[in-house]
Design an enzyme around this catalytic site. Sequence first.
Site, PDB file in Angstrom:
ATOM      1  N   GLY A 160      45.168  30.855  67.705  1.00  0.00           N
ATOM      2  CA  GLY A 160      46.081  31.073  68.390  1.00  0.00           C
ATOM      3  C   GLY A 160      45.821  29.904  68.888  1.00  0.00           C
TER       4      GLY A 160
ATOM      5  N   ASN B  35      56.126  32.344  73.037  1.00  0.00           N
ATOM      6  CA  ASN B  35      55.283  32.257  71.507  1.00  0.00           C
ATOM      7  C   ASN B  35      55.419  33.983  71.023  1.00  0.00           C
ATOM      8  OD1 ASN B  35      53.800  31.881  68.976  1.00  0.00           O
ATOM      9  ND2 ASN B  35      51.780  32.395  70.487  1.00  0.00           N
TER      10      ASN B  35
ATOM     11  N   ALA C 162      52.854  25.656  63.210  1.00  0.00           N
ATOM     12  CA  ALA C 162      54.019  24.326  63.526  1.00  0.00           C
ATOM     13  C   ALA C 162      54.624  24.214  64.793  1.00  0.00           C
ATOM     14  CB  ALA C 162      55.776  24.996  62.109  1.00  0.00           C
ATOM     15  N   GLY C 163      55.109  25.297  65.528  1.00  0.00           N
ATOM     16  CA  GLY C 163      55.400  25.109  66.818  1.00  0.00           C
ATOM     17  C   GLY C 163      54.304  24.861  68.242  1.00  0.00           C
ATOM     18  N   ASP C 164      52.933  24.562  67.428  1.00  0.00           N
ATOM     19  CA  ASP C 164      51.758  24.555  68.293  1.00  0.00           C
ATOM     20  C   ASP C 164      51.597  22.704  68.471  1.00  0.00           C
ATOM     21  OD1 ASP C 164      51.846  27.408  69.094  1.00  0.00           O
ATOM     22  OD2 ASP C 164      50.548  27.453  67.606  1.00  0.00           O
TER      23      ASP C 164
ATOM     24  N   GLY D 227      47.243  27.450  56.989  1.00  0.00           N
ATOM     25  CA  GLY D 227      46.847  28.227  59.348  1.00  0.00           C
ATOM     26  C   GLY D 227      46.543  27.428  59.802  1.00  0.00           C
TER      27      GLY D 227
END
Length: 415
Positions: A129, A260, A351-353, A395
């Site tokens: 999430g 996102n 990766a963006g998170d 993950g």
Amino acid sequence: MAASCGSGVLPSSSGQYHLQANTKAVASSVGGASGNSVLPICSKRGSENNSKKQSLLSQTFVPAVGPKFSRGLAKGNNNGATQEHRSLVSVRSEHAKVVCFGELLIDFVPTVGGLALADAPAFKKAPGGAPANVAVGIARLGGNSAFVGKVGDDEFGVMLVNVLKDNNVDTKGCVFDANARTALAFVTLRHDGEREFMFYRNPSADMLFEPHELDLTLLQEAAILHYGSISLITEPSRSTHMEAMRIAKEAGAVLSYDPNLRLPLWSSAEAAREGIRSIWNQADIIKVSDEEVKFLTGGDSTDDENNLKLFHPGCKLMLVTEGGEGCRYYTPKFRGTVEGLKVEVVDTTGAGDAFCAGILSQLGKDSSVLENEDRLREALKFANACGAITVTERGAIPALPDMDTVLSFISEVPA
């Protein structure tokens, strides 16, 4: 009936689900861009030969002083002097609180890469999430983070909240719903370079989050409120999202937005564009991927003039991530690019998170980074490293790095 959690996708009856393959695999420091250049990843632990260099890096990325957001980033002693950060505990206590609002779910990732979901022999359960990933990422980097969201009162929901607690994320804003399940998502990286998603949330507990369930005190404590767009798709979560923004903004928080994009969750592409843009101009900080720029503008994300169409008058910082190529940055005073760090990609999920966690952790320590281009570039190099490390493991949350890992990684990358 919902119950608040102190600090301390459900498939429909018809079996409906959504499926889309739309994001390319990358050799990436952040999510959402394509690239074929792959180099071996550096060791995650620094050697003795790097100790002097790492000391300098620590000074760069863990600033001892800094001006305040609305509620303070550095503490003064009785004489008014600013205290240095001397331990993880003191660092966390002097960081501005970043509150992350949105979805918390289970990602199921195939144990064998390069296969379509239907061909995967087994799946690894991983907490995920996007907003929750960012909260954990910030905490792992020594920051002060909290999560606000809703999960099912089921084993997955309890597990997810415990994962946040175990990672030192404040969970007093978490709510359990006894009448809905925790969301599930299946994600894989295929050999043809596409990520494939399948969501089970019809409806999931996060979609049923109601405004009266918000922890007002926690939102009012936020120096930064970070959120995405998935909670905007349906009611009542949309109204809850808007109320959380209002409360935090009125209390002086900086609003941070990472759309996102997950197109299968929206009723149509046009609904997604409209929903994502509906809160665009309220954000102080915006992180958007190159693919999301193309989706929102129809233009080339490598064209600064095209990207600046998304830069609204009140924006303090807009970031366009380009995977292994790095990122572009835009502020009212300057703009530029920061090169990415090439690694061997295992899984781009999160990766963006990780990138968001990296930059927000730096802003949570020193907001003056936004006013100094050299320091902003250093902070973005740090964020790129966070993303690069994350794609080397499967993950999202399990792959998010801690501060030592990031500093060791950066110290081993040729200048």
